[in-house]
Design a protein around this motif. Structure first.
Motif, PDB file in Angstrom:
ATOM      1  N   ILE A  83      -4.813 -39.887  21.765  1.00 19.98           N
ATOM      2  CA  ILE A  83      -5.716 -39.415  22.827  1.00 19.98           C
ATOM      3  C   ILE A  83      -7.164 -39.652  22.434  1.00 19.98           C
ATOM      4  O   ILE A  83      -8.001 -40.010  23.274  1.00 19.98           O
ATOM      5  N   ARG A 105       3.685 -31.674  30.888  1.00 16.87           N
ATOM      6  CA  ARG A 105       2.373 -32.308  30.753  1.00 16.87           C
ATOM      7  C   ARG A 105       1.307 -31.276  30.407  1.00 16.87           C
ATOM      8  O   ARG A 105       0.441 -31.519  29.554  1.00 16.87           O
ATOM      9  N   ASP A 106       1.373 -30.105  31.047  1.00 17.19           N
ATOM     10  CA  ASP A 106       0.379 -29.065  30.779  1.00 17.19           C
ATOM     11  C   ASP A 106       0.452 -28.574  29.343  1.00 17.19           C
ATOM     12  O   ASP A 106      -0.586 -28.279  28.725  1.00 17.19           O
ATOM     13  N   ALA A 109      -1.247 -31.118  27.263  1.00 19.16           N
ATOM     14  CA  ALA A 109      -2.682 -31.069  27.527  1.00 19.16           C
ATOM     15  C   ALA A 109      -3.319 -29.858  26.867  1.00 19.16           C
ATOM     16  O   ALA A 109      -4.466 -29.934  26.388  1.00 19.16           O
ATOM     17  N   ASN A 112      -4.562 -30.358  23.494  1.00 18.91           N
ATOM     18  CA  ASN A 112      -5.764 -31.199  23.411  1.00 18.91           C
ATOM     19  C   ASN A 112      -6.723 -30.796  24.536  1.00 18.91           C
ATOM     20  O   ASN A 112      -6.981 -31.582  25.461  1.00 18.91           O
ATOM     21  N   GLN A 115      -9.579 -32.936  26.150  1.00 17.30           N
ATOM     22  CA  GLN A 115      -9.284 -34.206  26.809  1.00 17.30           C
ATOM     23  C   GLN A 115      -8.400 -34.022  28.046  1.00 17.30           C
ATOM     24  O   GLN A 115      -7.683 -34.935  28.433  1.00 17.30           O
ATOM     25  N   ARG A 116      -8.452 -32.861  28.659  1.00 15.14           N
ATOM     26  CA  ARG A 116      -7.576 -32.594  29.801  1.00 15.14           C
ATOM     27  C   ARG A 116      -7.812 -33.570  30.949  1.00 15.14           C
ATOM     28  O   ARG A 116      -6.877 -33.955  31.655  1.00 15.14           O
ATOM     29  N   PHE A 119      -5.574 -36.575  30.862  1.00 12.21           N
ATOM     30  CA  PHE A 119      -4.184 -36.367  31.266  1.00 12.21           C
ATOM     31  C   PHE A 119      -4.016 -36.487  32.776  1.00 12.21           C
ATOM     32  O   PHE A 119      -2.940 -36.820  33.265  1.00 12.21           O
ATOM     33  N   GLU A 120      -5.066 -36.191  33.495  1.00 14.56           N
ATOM     34  CA  GLU A 120      -4.992 -36.249  34.956  1.00 14.56           C
ATOM     35  C   GLU A 120      -5.067 -37.671  35.497  1.00 14.56           C
ATOM     36  O   GLU A 120      -4.615 -37.934  36.603  1.00 14.56           O
ATOM     37  N   VAL A 123      -2.817 -40.817  31.401  1.00 16.61           N
ATOM     38  CA  VAL A 123      -1.744 -40.597  30.429  1.00 16.61           C
ATOM     39  C   VAL A 123      -0.395 -40.594  31.139  1.00 16.61           C
ATOM     40  O   VAL A 123      -0.204 -39.877  32.126  1.00 16.61           O
ATOM     41  N   LEU A 125       3.832 -40.114  30.591  1.00 18.04           N
ATOM     42  CA  LEU A 125       4.804 -39.490  29.698  1.00 18.04           C
ATOM     43  C   LEU A 125       6.177 -40.116  29.898  1.00 18.04           C
ATOM     44  O   LEU A 125       6.642 -40.264  31.031  1.00 18.04           O
TER      45      LEU A 125
END
Length: 246
Positions: A83, A105-106, A109, A112, A115-116, A119-120, A123, A125
């Motif tokens: 990340i 995912r949450d 997130a 980290n 860096q949220r 993820f939106e 990123v 998975l």
């Protein structure tokens, strides 16, 4: 004329008994087996030393940017480092491969929090890969879906050689830039740390097995050996209609 009386020795010479042929061959085979085993041990040990001392002990930034980043789950610091690379602009998307199906995912997130936003937007998975073979298969699907030509590969330093062999086999035309995470163990400590020695020696054996396997098999998705190693399949089959990466 009696030879004994002529010479005056008082005893006579007798022919030496012949050694059984099968016993001679048995001893030769045992000798060859011993030296072959000794040579194999020496070569294996030298190979192990070469493997250990080829592993990176320190993390260094990638020499160039790439289209994507693929990180393999299974070791501390892997996801965090991947990340960070994404946040620094080394690639535009990140694949986290082999995520536990009970991990959301949450939850990732939350580990980290700074860096949220990434993820939106950036990123992906992968919940399907069961092992390193599955990681390679899912990375191939992800790279082809996004039309990537280069990826940065993030995994532990001791796991990197086997990962690259699997990725080269599944994606021979894709450029891979290794980023070995060295935070977990120092491989050079193997000679006085039994835990490190066990990890690197086990990984060395797995690396040899993968190298041999990939010399003889075709597509890993259709490999019977890969299916046996994975206990059925290197990737989990989807039971419902949903995207592979979410």
């Amino acid at each position: 004329m009696d030879t004994t009386e002529a010479v005056g020795w008082g005893w006579s010479m007798q022919d030496a008994p012949e050694r059984p042929v099968h016993r001679s061959w048995t001893r030769r085979l045992l000798g060859l087996g011993f030296w072959a085993a000794a040579a194999a041990l020496v070569v294996g040990f030298l190979g192990f030393l070469g493997f250990v001392y080829s592993l990176d002990r320190f993390e260094q930034p990638p020499e160039t940017r790439a289209d994507g980043i693929a990180v393999m789950t299974g070791g501390a610091q892997r996801i965090g480092d991947a990340i960070d690379l994404l946040a620094k602009g080394y690639a535009k998307r990140l694949l986290i491969s082999g995520v536990n199906e009970r991990t959301s995912r949450d939850q990732i997130a939350d580990l980290n929090p700074g860096q949220r936003r990434l993820f939106e937007c950036c990123v992906d998975l992968d919940y399907r890969a069961r092992n390193t073979i599955g990681n390679a298969i899912e990375t191939r699907r992800w790279a082809e879906k996004n039309s990537f030509d280069t990826i940065i590969v993030v995994t532990s330093n001791y796991h990197m050689p086997r990962t690259l062999v699997e990725l080269d086999h599944a994606l021979p035309n894709l450029q891979k830039i290794p980023y070995p995470v060295a935070a977990t163990i120092d491989p050079h400590d193997w000679w006085h740390n039994p835990a490190v020695a066990r990890v690197v020696f086990t990984e060395y054996l797995k690396f040899l097995a993968v190298w041999v396997r990939t010399r003889f098999e075709g597509d890993p998705e259709r490999s019977s050996v890969a299916h046996i190693i994975s206990g059925g399949s290197p990737i989990k089959k989807q039971l419902v209609a949903e995207p592979v990466w979410r």
